[in-house]
Design an enzyme around this catalytic site. Structure first.
Site, PDB file in Angstrom:
ATOM      1  N   HIS A 198       0.813  -1.196   0.000  1.00  0.00           N
ATOM      2  CA  HIS A 198       0.000   0.000   0.000  1.00  0.00           C
ATOM      3  C   HIS A 198       0.865   1.272   0.000  1.00  0.00           C
ATOM      4  O   HIS A 198       0.583   2.240  -0.687  1.00  0.00           O
ATOM      5  CB  HIS A 198      -0.902  -0.021   1.227  1.00  0.00           C
ATOM      6  N   ARG A 305      -9.628  -1.962 -15.451  1.00  0.00           N
ATOM      7  CA  ARG A 305      -9.500  -3.217 -14.677  1.00  0.00           C
ATOM      8  C   ARG A 305     -10.355  -3.090 -13.411  1.00  0.00           C
ATOM      9  O   ARG A 305      -9.886  -2.614 -12.375  1.00  0.00           O
ATOM     10  CB  ARG A 305      -8.041  -3.450 -14.279  1.00  0.00           C
ATOM     11  N   ARG A 341     -13.781  -3.772 -18.346  1.00  0.00           N
ATOM     12  CA  ARG A 341     -13.559  -5.222 -18.352  1.00  0.00           C
ATOM     13  C   ARG A 341     -14.253  -5.835 -17.142  1.00  0.00           C
ATOM     14  O   ARG A 341     -14.104  -5.337 -16.023  1.00  0.00           O
ATOM     15  CB  ARG A 341     -12.064  -5.522 -18.288  1.00  0.00           C
ATOM     16  N   GLU A 442      -6.403 -13.505 -24.872  1.00  0.00           N
ATOM     17  CA  GLU A 442      -5.211 -13.669 -24.027  1.00  0.00           C
ATOM     18  C   GLU A 442      -4.934 -15.132 -23.697  1.00  0.00           C
ATOM     19  O   GLU A 442      -4.022 -15.446 -22.952  1.00  0.00           O
ATOM     20  CB  GLU A 442      -5.328 -12.832 -22.739  1.00  0.00           C
ATOM     21  N   ASN A 465       0.074  -9.594 -21.878  1.00  0.00           N
ATOM     22  CA  ASN A 465       0.718 -10.062 -20.630  1.00  0.00           C
ATOM     23  C   ASN A 465       0.410 -11.537 -20.410  1.00  0.00           C
ATOM     24  O   ASN A 465       1.291 -12.332 -20.104  1.00  0.00           O
ATOM     25  CB  ASN A 465       0.206  -9.272 -19.415  1.00  0.00           C
ATOM     26  N   ASP A 466      -0.862 -11.880 -20.535  1.00  0.00           N
ATOM     27  CA  ASP A 466      -1.243 -13.275 -20.347  1.00  0.00           C
ATOM     28  C   ASP A 466      -0.951 -14.109 -21.587  1.00  0.00           C
ATOM     29  O   ASP A 466      -0.481 -15.232 -21.481  1.00  0.00           O
ATOM     30  CB  ASP A 466      -2.734 -13.373 -19.990  1.00  0.00           C
ATOM     31  N   ARG A 476       4.240 -15.275 -15.623  1.00  0.00           N
ATOM     32  CA  ARG A 476       4.626 -13.875 -15.783  1.00  0.00           C
ATOM     33  C   ARG A 476       5.154 -13.230 -14.506  1.00  0.00           C
ATOM     34  O   ARG A 476       5.709 -12.143 -14.549  1.00  0.00           O
ATOM     35  CB  ARG A 476       3.454 -13.062 -16.370  1.00  0.00           C
ATOM     36  N   CYS A 513      -3.891  -4.227 -25.181  1.00  0.00           N
ATOM     37  CA  CYS A 513      -3.897  -3.502 -23.903  1.00  0.00           C
ATOM     38  C   CYS A 513      -2.909  -4.092 -22.900  1.00  0.00           C
ATOM     39  O   CYS A 513      -2.859  -3.686 -21.748  1.00  0.00           O
ATOM     40  CB  CYS A 513      -5.303  -3.456 -23.313  1.00  0.00           C
TER      41      CYS A 513
HETATM   42  C1  PEP Z   1      -3.095  -8.815 -20.187  1.00  0.00           C
HETATM   43  O1  PEP Z   1      -3.175  -9.990 -19.813  1.00  0.00           O
HETATM   44  O2  PEP Z   1      -2.317  -8.419 -21.064  1.00  0.00           O
HETATM   45  C2  PEP Z   1      -3.954  -7.778 -19.576  1.00  0.00           C
HETATM   46  C3  PEP Z   1      -4.016  -6.559 -20.064  1.00  0.00           C
HETATM   47  O3  PEP Z   1      -4.670  -8.129 -18.480  1.00  0.00           O
HETATM   48  P1  PEP Z   1      -4.052  -8.261 -16.997  1.00  0.00           P
HETATM   49  O4  PEP Z   1      -2.651  -7.707 -17.023  1.00  0.00           O
HETATM   50  O5  PEP Z   1      -4.969  -7.488 -16.128  1.00  0.00           O
HETATM   51  O6  PEP Z   1      -4.108  -9.745 -16.784  1.00  0.00           O
HETATM   52 MG    MG Z   2      -4.823 -10.657 -18.627  1.00  0.00          MG
END
Ligand code: PEP
Ligand code: MG
Length: 587
Positions: A198, A305, A341, A442, A465-466, A476, A513
């Site tokens: 935090h 998010r 989302r 993803e 990212n995923d 990750r 994204c």
């Molecule tokens: C992703 O997976 O790229 C994404 C944008 O979602 P998050 O990072 O929230 O899993």
């Molecule tokens: Mg994701």
């Protein structure tokens, strides 16, 4: 006689909030209150329980006051953690057991409370789940406050910094961080290693550099020592030499010049040199980020998010609470679109306040998360969908499902959405009947079935990212294999190309994204592959817009075409890097 010059000492930590600060250190050691232990006379026992109750009331008042201040300064979501603290004070088991212990042993109430709360903290800190372990921190934080109040001790010193200081702390609890004098904190450095604590989140929102994970730094420095904090590289330089200060002065100057160049260019349209417009949007987690979204002139929100409304909350936010948050964002961005989302809870993001909903899993990233969780807990999902639908009457709202793995899941989610629409109609409440619905791509199975999903989606957004972690089988958040997480792996580039080609055949636009979108080295490659829009952390918008304005789409396409013929991730990265460097220089 001159005092001898002290040696410069450099300590490497982990970068947690960007920026550079130079100043004197204030060492903050969060230490446990010393608790006296004595027998209470039988005739004083009623008064002893009264003393406990009074300390609980005072603690409640203090936490409510901090909560109010945080709410005012940083917004309601940052203040949610204090709801969890207030709940600790209401924990009948903790309070009841303390009183029972006192009645049985007759020891002073501080001793009994300390003993019981320590047992609770111990139990929570042994749980093999990061979020539940963090609850131990909440209980410790509140217990220390109660003990301070029982013993008549003053509040911590972070609220009374005499002058501007670099705070070097062993740990900073949420209530300590809330009491930091905002005008006096130059930087925050903590021995402990959490980038998501935090205190660090607060440092970021205060735009103060922060470095974590410096181990025993608090033991090696003292109040008044001079230090330089490099929040970009995660470095603390204690007693910096003249040469170091000069070098950092230069770096800061260069960064400032480049940043002002970027900011100047940021008011220009996002168009390539050969006239192609590129939509640049923002990713947000909290309503409080809207200021930055406006400042950096995003053309909409490409990813909201929403799980962050839930993560630090002691309970599930109601439909009305969610509606207010979504409406605020929709109104602030209108006429630009806002892609909300639906919940991506679970996996590495279980909800702290509701551990029963997220039993421990061996393989959380492949587990019960996101749309899988929502399709089981349809009551929670429906509250959210109705809130999103209601917000759609106040701006250009779009709904996006996370972690869709195939068409059946998409159909199930849409069936729940249809129920929600019917319910709102029955209630006579307005919403946008034509609200667009899309999916994140993803999961590899979604990527390979893009053509099927496109039939029922108005848009796609690729969560790189995923997608990268699943394509390459690289967790990750696992430091040991971080070097294998390669956005320029041919598998990633080919998959992106496949998604774009299949979606475009059916006129479905595709944006990205994930973090790749906000990296100016990767942005040209993505655009060259045919990606229609990029969504990123607001602070990255000027940097990405700068490269968009400095390149032609024809060159980006050539870069992507060449990358598609290459086999080495490192070589593809080098190509992208060279493309960027040839167009953007920092003098
Ligand atoms: C992703 O997976 O790229 C994404 C944008 O979602 P998050 O990072 O929230 O899993
Ligand atoms: Mg994701």
């Amino acid at each position: 006689m001159d005092t001898p010059k002290k040696d410069e000492v450099t300590v490497q930590g982990i970068s947690a909030s960007q920026g550079i600060a130079y100043g004197q250190i204030f060492v903050f050691i969060q230490s446990d209150v010393e608790v006296p232990n004595y027998q209470v006379d039988p005739e004083k026992r009623i008064a002893e329980v009264g003393r406990f109750e009074k300390a609980l009331v005072t603690t409640r008042q203090q936490i409510s006051k901090i909560k109010g201040e945080v709410e005012k300064n940083l917004g309601p979501e940052e203040a949610l953690i204090f709801d969890a603290h207030l709940l600790v004070l209401e924990d009948q088991a903790l309070i009841g057991e303390t009183i029972r212990e006192f009645e049985t042993t007759g020891r002073n109430i501080e001793t009994c409370f300390n003993q019981i709360s320590t047992r609770y903290i111990q139990a929570f800190s042994e749980i093999d789940d990061e979020y539940l372990r963090e609850r131990a921190g909440d209980i410790r934080d509140v217990a220390q406050r109660v003990l301070q109040n029982l013993l008549g001790q003053a509040e911590n010193s972070l609220s009374r910094l005499a002058d501007k200081r670099i705070i070097v702390a062993n740990d900073v609890s949420p209530s300590d961080s809330a009491s930091i004098d905002r005008s006096a904190a130059l930087a925050l450095v903590t021995d402990s290693g959490s980038r998501t604590s935090h205190a660090v989140i607060m440092a970021r929102s205060m735009k103060v550099p922060a470095v974590v994970g410096v181990r025993d730094l608090t033991a090696r420095v003292k109040n008044g020592d001079w230090a330089l904090v490099d929040g970009y590289a995660g470095l603390i330089i204690v007693n910096p030499s003249e040469a170091t200060l000069f070098r950092y002065g230069k770096i800061q100057e260069q960064k400032k010049t480049f940043e002002s160049r970027l900011l100047k260019a940021n008011s220009q349209p996002s168009v390539t040199l050969d006239g192609v417009a590129v939509a640049l949007m923002a990713n947000i987690e909290r309503v409080e980020e809207l200021g930055a979204v406006k400042e950096y002139q995003a053309e909409g929100i490409g990813l909201y998010r929403t799980e962050y409304l839930f993560l630090n909350s002691a309970r599930i936010p109601t439909e009305q609470e969610q509606f207010l948050a979504y409406k605020t964002v929709a109104e602030a961005l209108a006429p630009h679109p806002v892609i909300i989302r639906s919940l991506d809870l679970g996996g590495d993001k279980p909800m702290a306040g509701s551990p029963h909903l997220f039993p421990k899993e061996d393989n959380p990233f492949m587990g019960f998360r996101a749309i899988r969780f929502c399709l089981v807990h349809t009551d929670i999902f429906k509250d959210q969908l109705r809130a999103i639908l209601l917000a759609s009457a106040h701006g250009k709202v779009r709904l996006m499902y996370p972690m869709i793995s195939g068409s059946e899941e998409l159909a199930q989610a849409n069936a729940v959405l249809a129920e929600c629409k019917a319910e709102l109609k029955a209630r006579g409440q307005a919403f946008d009947e034509k609200m667009e619905v899309g999916a994140m791509i993803e999961i590899p199975s979604a990527a390979t079935t893009t053509d099927i999903l496109a039939k029922d989606c108005a848009f796609f957004s690729v969560g790189t990212n995923d997608l990268i972690q699943y394509l390459l089988a690289v967790d990750r958040v696992n430091d040991r294999i971080a070097h294998l997480y390669e956005p320029t792996h041919p598998a990633v580039i080919r998959t992106l190309k496949h998604i774009v080609d299949e979606a475009h055949k059916q006129n479905v636009p595709v944006s990205v994204c994930g973090e790749m979108a906000g990296d100016p080295v990767f942005a040209p490659l993505l655009l060259g592959l045919g990606i229609d829009g990029l969504s990123m952390s607001p602070a990255w918008l000027p940097t990405v817009k700068y490269i968009v304005r400095a390149m032609t789409m024809a060159d980006a396409r050539a870069l992507a075409a060449e990358a598609l013929t290459m086999s080495s991730p490192k070589e593809i990265y080098a190509k992208c890097d060279a493309f960027y460097r040839a167009r953007v220089t920092v003098e």
